[in-house]
Enzyme design. Structure first.
Site, mmCIF file in Angstrom:
data_model
loop_
_atom_site.group_PDB
_atom_site.id
_atom_site.type_symbol
_atom_site.label_atom_id
_atom_site.label_comp_id
_atom_site.label_asym_id
_atom_site.label_seq_id
_atom_site.Cartn_x
_atom_site.Cartn_y
_atom_site.Cartn_z
ATOM 1 N N LYS A 115 -4.994 4.422 13.977
ATOM 2 C CA LYS A 115 -4.185 3.799 14.737
ATOM 3 C C LYS A 115 -4.349 2.489 15.566
ATOM 4 O O LYS A 115 -3.648 1.776 15.785
ATOM 5 C CB LYS A 115 -3.763 4.815 15.804
ATOM 6 C CG LYS A 115 -2.702 5.998 15.207
ATOM 7 C CD LYS A 115 -1.462 6.395 15.629
ATOM 8 C CE LYS A 115 -0.580 7.329 14.620
ATOM 9 N NZ LYS A 115 0.350 8.135 15.209
ATOM 10 N N LYS A 197 -1.737 9.268 2.827
ATOM 11 C CA LYS A 197 -0.946 10.583 3.378
ATOM 12 C C LYS A 197 0.470 9.957 3.560
ATOM 13 O O LYS A 197 0.658 8.734 3.797
ATOM 14 C CB LYS A 197 -1.385 10.788 4.667
ATOM 15 C CG LYS A 197 -0.933 11.850 5.396
ATOM 16 C CD LYS A 197 -1.434 12.119 6.834
ATOM 17 C CE LYS A 197 -0.321 11.431 7.870
ATOM 18 N NZ LYS A 197 -0.303 11.826 9.277
ATOM 19 N N LYS A 200 5.272 9.045 8.730
ATOM 20 C CA LYS A 200 6.623 8.745 9.143
ATOM 21 C C LYS A 200 6.978 7.241 9.454
ATOM 22 O O LYS A 200 7.789 6.689 9.528
ATOM 23 C CB LYS A 200 7.230 9.633 9.964
ATOM 24 C CG LYS A 200 6.434 9.733 11.373
ATOM 25 C CD LYS A 200 7.289 10.587 12.314
ATOM 26 C CE LYS A 200 6.579 12.027 13.042
ATOM 27 N NZ LYS A 200 5.648 11.460 14.141
HETATM 28 P P1 ATP Z 1 2.766 9.041 12.183
HETATM 29 O O1 ATP Z 1 3.022 8.320 10.732
HETATM 30 O O2 ATP Z 1 3.448 8.369 13.447
HETATM 31 O O3 ATP Z 1 1.302 8.971 12.459
HETATM 32 P P2 ATP Z 1 2.930 11.724 11.380
HETATM 33 O O4 ATP Z 1 3.941 11.630 10.157
HETATM 34 O O5 ATP Z 1 1.496 11.710 10.671
HETATM 35 O O6 ATP Z 1 3.237 10.445 12.371
HETATM 36 P P3 ATP Z 1 2.809 13.579 13.221
HETATM 37 O O7 ATP Z 1 3.678 13.794 14.412
HETATM 38 O O8 ATP Z 1 1.545 12.866 13.990
HETATM 39 O O9 ATP Z 1 3.412 12.874 12.187
HETATM 40 O O10 ATP Z 1 2.568 15.027 12.902
HETATM 41 C C1 ATP Z 1 3.220 16.126 13.012
HETATM 42 C C2 ATP Z 1 2.607 17.346 12.168
HETATM 43 O O11 ATP Z 1 2.827 17.081 10.711
HETATM 44 C C3 ATP Z 1 1.114 17.430 12.351
HETATM 45 O O12 ATP Z 1 0.860 18.980 12.204
HETATM 46 C C4 ATP Z 1 0.712 16.887 11.189
HETATM 47 O O13 ATP Z 1 -0.764 17.578 10.540
HETATM 48 C C5 ATP Z 1 1.734 17.127 10.084
HETATM 49 N N1 ATP Z 1 1.716 16.193 9.061
HETATM 50 C C6 ATP Z 1 1.904 14.838 9.257
HETATM 51 N N2 ATP Z 1 1.984 14.267 8.178
HETATM 52 C C7 ATP Z 1 1.696 15.230 7.143
HETATM 53 C C8 ATP Z 1 1.755 15.042 5.571
HETATM 54 N N3 ATP Z 1 1.677 14.193 4.921
HETATM 55 N N4 ATP Z 1 1.350 16.399 5.033
HETATM 56 C C9 ATP Z 1 1.194 17.399 5.788
HETATM 57 N N5 ATP Z 1 1.520 17.610 7.136
HETATM 58 C C10 ATP Z 1 1.539 16.212 7.692
#
Ligand code: ATP
Ligand code: LTN
Length: 332
Positions: A115, A197, A200
């Site tokens: 980040k 990965k 969002k």
């Molecule tokens: P950002 O893109 O803003 O970093 P993010 O998509 O990683 O956000 P978070 O709010 O950080 O989302 O994560 C919420 C939950 O979703 C956490 O438990 C995280 O481990 C899970 N998660 C996020 N992305 C994935 C993914 N691609 N596959 C599986 N689990 C995920």
């Protein structure tokens, strides 16, 4: 452990539209524990401001997340659903835990490294100490299990280290939590670059399937998913795109990889991608409908937020009072 009942805690940031990665890695699994655990599922808005947010968007997304929790099967009568900033004990315990967390430990966090690269113009202290706030979230409720995707394993392990260190100095303060990471779905990859990965905050809308995408959009995105030049639907080294699609199909249908390989034996990638899109859209359709229905009733959402915050504050107060006493803060 609260009153002999085991506790499940997790949180999601209201920092963007949720993806099928968030759904399969975290949200979908939350409901599984509501019968046998005391569950706290939090909308972590204080974590979200470690990156700049537009206030109106943050507010709207917090309501949407509450509606989405419910649309994904979380019953506010069975699980405590609430917004982090409504329970000030999170911020209070975070400060305390900051004093029990090493600079070196925080420097090793991969999410911080990622980040701070992505937001090089705003590497603030909150982004750095983010894991101490996450440890506070978890430890406030004497949590036993934390259902998350694999990217959060490092943070939960740090939480365990902080809790163990605190308990050595002040015995019997915190329950040591364990991450629960499902083998399938723990890391859903981007459809545009399956070595990355699905996230969002990805800027390419074709890389990501959102939980609230309509059926046509879901099918179109899967049709365009990047795969390799082979044609046989089979898991394999270097076949990141197909491996990812097989995992996604497996999560939505409950079929194993072997069953999927057999089902698509002799059929091409095109047919498989269509089937993945349809399985995903069919599972998400009812979520989308339920989401729209719940979101339309703002008064109900606010009432449920208030109920969740009151319940969470009740349990949080027990831990924070114990912590203050153990540290030697004067009680008045
Ligand atoms: P950002 O893109 O803003 O970093 P993010 O998509 O990683 O956000 P978070 O709010 O950080 O989302 O994560 C919420 C939950 O979703 C956490 O438990 C995280 O481990 C899970 N998660 C996020 N992305 C994935 C993914 N691609 N596959 C599986 N689990 C995920
Ligand atoms: N750090 C997590 C969100 C989060 C969380 C938590 C997850 C904040 N507090 C407590 C589990 C338990 C993330 O970035 N996905």
């Amino acid at each position: 452990m609260l009153n002999d009942q085991k506790v499940s805690f997790s949180g999601i940031q209201p920092s963007g539209n949720l993806t099928i990665g968030n759904y399969l890695g975290a949200l979908k699994n939350f409901a599984e524990y509501t019968e046998s655990y005391k569950c706290f599922y939090c909308i972590v808005d204080e974590h979200a401001i470690t990156v700049r947010q537009v206030p109106a968007d943050l507010r709207r997304r917090s309501y949407e997340m509450m509606a989405l929790y419910m649309a994904c099967g979380l019953d506010p009568e069975k699980a405590t659903l609430y917004v982090q900033s409504h329970v000030p004990a999170h911020a209070e315990l975070a400060w305390i835990l900051n004093c029990f967390t090493g600079f070196g430990e925080l420097s090793r966090m991969t999410q911080f490294k990622d980040k701070s690269q992505k937001h090089a113009d705003n590497i603030n202290a909150g982004l750095f100490t983010y894991p101490a706030l996450m440890a506070a979230d978890i430890l406030l409720y004497q949590t036993d299990i934390v259902p998350v995707g694999i990217d959060q394993k490092q943070h939960v392990e740090l939480t365990r280290d902080i809790a163990t260190r605190f308990n050595q100095l002040y015995p019997g303060t915190f329950t040591i939590p364990e991450p629960i990471i499902k083998k399938t779905g723990m890391k859903i990859m981007s459809l545009a670059d399956p070595t990355k990965k699905m996230s969002k905050s990805d800027e390419n809308p074709n890389a990501v399937v959102y939980i609230l995408d309509d059926k046509d959009t879901v099918i179109r995105k899967f049709k365009r998913a990047v795969t390799d030049s082979e044609t046989c639907v089979r898991m394999g080294e270097g076949k990141d795109g197909i491996n990812n699609l097989i995992s996604i199909y497996s999560c939505f249908t409950g079929k194993t990889a072997e069953e999927i390989e057999r089902e698509f034996d002799g059929r091409g990638y095109g047919e498989f991608k269509l089937a993945v899109g349809e399985a995903c859209a069919d599972s998400l359709d009812p979520v989308r409908e339920e989401f729209a229905r719940i979101l339309a009733d703002k008064a109900y959402l606010e009432a449920m937020m208030k109920k969740g915050a009151d319940e969470a504050a009740y349990y949080a107060r027990k831990t924070i009072t114990k912590v203050r006493r153990k540290l030697g803060f004067v009680q008045i």
